[in-house]
Design an enzyme around this catalytic site. Structure first.
Site, short mmCIF file in Angstrom:
data_model
loop_
_atom_site.label_atom_id
_atom_site.label_comp_id
_atom_site.label_asym_id
_atom_site.label_seq_id
_atom_site.Cartn_x
_atom_site.Cartn_y
_atom_site.Cartn_z
CG ASN A 15 7.10 -7.37 -2.29
OD1 ASN A 15 6.88 -6.38 -2.36
ND2 ASN A 15 7.74 -8.06 -2.61
CG ASP A 17 7.43 -5.16 -4.90
OD1 ASP A 17 8.41 -4.65 -4.49
OD2 ASP A 17 7.45 -6.16 -5.66
CG HIS A 18 1.89 -4.79 -3.77
ND1 HIS A 18 1.40 -5.15 -4.98
CD2 HIS A 18 2.48 -5.88 -3.23
CE1 HIS A 18 1.96 -6.39 -5.32
NE2 HIS A 18 2.65 -6.99 -4.44
NE ARG A 26 -5.32 9.25 -8.42
CZ ARG A 26 -6.61 9.71 -7.76
NH1 ARG A 26 -6.15 10.92 -7.03
NH2 ARG A 26 -7.90 9.05 -7.80
NE ARG A 53 6.94 -7.13 -11.53
CZ ARG A 53 6.78 -8.43 -12.34
NH1 ARG A 53 7.04 -8.37 -13.34
NH2 ARG A 53 6.15 -9.35 -11.81
CB THR A 108 2.05 -10.86 -9.68
OG1 THR A 108 2.98 -11.10 -8.84
CG2 THR A 108 1.14 -11.93 -9.65
N GLY A 237 3.62 -9.68 0.66
CA GLY A 237 3.66 -8.17 0.26
C GLY A 237 2.05 -7.79 -0.11
CG HIS A 238 -1.67 -8.13 -3.39
ND1 HIS A 238 -2.73 -8.94 -3.17
CD2 HIS A 238 -1.72 -7.06 -4.31
CE1 HIS A 238 -3.74 -8.32 -3.84
NE2 HIS A 238 -3.11 -7.35 -4.45
C1 LIG Z 1 9.31 -12.60 -6.87
C2 LIG Z 1 7.69 -12.29 -6.10
O1 LIG Z 1 7.18 -13.34 -6.02
C3 LIG Z 1 7.47 -11.31 -5.63
O2 LIG Z 1 8.27 -10.17 -5.22
C4 LIG Z 1 6.82 -10.52 -6.67
O3 LIG Z 1 7.05 -10.81 -7.96
C5 LIG Z 1 6.54 -9.13 -6.40
O4 LIG Z 1 6.62 -8.51 -7.70
P1 LIG Z 1 4.99 -8.00 -8.31
O5 LIG Z 1 4.92 -7.08 -6.99
O6 LIG Z 1 5.50 -7.16 -9.44
O7 LIG Z 1 4.10 -8.92 -8.22
N1 LIG Z 2 8.77 -13.31 -3.12
C1 LIG Z 2 7.49 -12.93 -2.63
C2 LIG Z 2 7.27 -11.69 -2.17
O1 LIG Z 2 7.93 -10.82 -2.02
C3 LIG Z 2 5.79 -11.30 -1.93
O2 LIG Z 2 5.00 -11.53 -2.92
P1 LIG Z 2 3.30 -11.36 -2.73
O3 LIG Z 2 2.90 -11.48 -1.21
O4 LIG Z 2 3.32 -9.57 -2.98
O5 LIG Z 2 2.72 -11.92 -3.74
#
Ligand SMILES: CC(=O)[C@@H](O)[C@H](O)COP(=O)(O)O
Ligand SMILES: NCC(=O)COP(=O)(O)O
Length: 268
Positions: A15, A17-18, A26, A53, A108, A237-238
């Site tokens: 993932n 996203d982060h 920034r 989102r 989240t 992801g995170h």
């Molecule tokens: C659905 C899920 O568990 C993740 O993908 C998480 O919601 C990622 O979204 P955020 O990065 O906004 O937390």
């Molecule tokens: N669906 C969970 C995901 O994509 C990753 O979640 P996270 O490890 O960023 O909490």
């Protein structure tokens, strides 16, 4: 003994996203989540996961378009069940879609999607996305009623929310970890019995630099969940991006994959 990777080890969805969160802090173009996705695929990520989102706090529409154009691995597009998102997904045609609940105020994704309470809406969304060629997964809690509802509305896959387990693991609350692991395992088994492909994700981590391993053999949350034989995919992801701060993104992906492979092999 020669170490042979378990062929049935879960696929890893990375993932990104982060990376976008860091970029957006920034307001400029760096670091680019699409560049991170390219590197992740090169390093062996099986799937690229991202969450568009409604408030666009991290991934943006232009990132989605570039991911579709440039990434050769399957994309797993996470989105809320809104008309706007369904339209974007239909236009983008990612290989995979994961429908998730969304609340503007949350930091989240806090819980799983309410499927049992909105079956007609979910049935329609699953059919619409299947018609667009997407494999649909529903992000739900390990609640038997939600798992059964997911099968009823025609979703081929579910992803069980591991966030509560992950939080118990960070706290090293042994009783809660055992309870939540058992609940997740029962949920995965129920999903499989209903013919669903079963995934897991949210908050999973490993013992990275800067974390304190309570005992030399204490397993990571990723290892515990990867060891469950019904888990076909993990989406992380995170903590993977956090680990990458210390070891680099390519090594972080290899570390998470090795953790999953070894945990699955040890569990057999
Ligand atoms: C659905 C899920 O568990 C993740 O993908 C998480 O919601 C990622 O979204 P955020 O990065 O906004 O937390
Ligand atoms: N669906 C969970 C995901 O994509 C990753 O979640 P996270 O490890 O960023 O909490």
């Amino acid at each position: 003994m020669i170490f042979a990777p378990a062929l049935d080890a879960p696929l890893l969805g990375v993932n990104i996203d982060h990376v976008a969160t860091l970029r957006n802090a920034r307001g400029g173009p760096f670091p680019d989540p699409v560049a991170a996705a390219l590197l992740a695929v090169e390093a062996g990520a099986d799937i690229i996961t991202f969450h568009l989102r409604e408030d666009r706090r991290h991934i943006r529409d232009e990132d989605v378009a570039r991911l579709k154009q440039l990434i050769r691995a399957p994309l797993n597009f996470e989105a809320a069940v809104t008309d706007e998102m369904l339209d974007i997904i239909e236009r983008t045609r990612p290989e995979h879609v994961c429908l998730v609940p969304e609340r503007r105020q949350e930091v989240t994704t806090e819980g799983g999607l309410e499927v049992a309470g909105q079956k007609p809406r979910l049935r329609e969304a699953c059919a619409r996305l299947a018609a667009a060629g997407c494999r649909v997964s529903l992000f739900i809690d390990a609640d038997p009623a939600q798992i059964e509802a997911a099968a009823e509305v025609g979703a081929p896959c579910i992803e069980l929310h591991t966030g509560a387990y992950a939080n118990a693991w960070w706290a090293q609350d042994a009783a809660e970890m055992a309870r939540l692991r058992a609940r997740l395992h029962a949920g995965l088994q129920r999903g499989r019995a209903l013919g669903l492909r079963t995934h897991a994700g949210h908050g999973l981590a490993l013992w990275s630099p800067g974390t304190t391993r309570p005992a030399p053999d204490a397993p990571s949350s990723t290892a515990v969940i990867a060891a469950l034989p019904e888990v076909a995919e993990l989406h992380i992801g995170h903590a993977l991006m956090g680990h990458a701060v210390f070891v680099g993104l390519a090594q972080a992906i290899r570390d998470f994959q090795a953790e999953a492979i070894q945990a699955r092999a040890a569990a057999r």
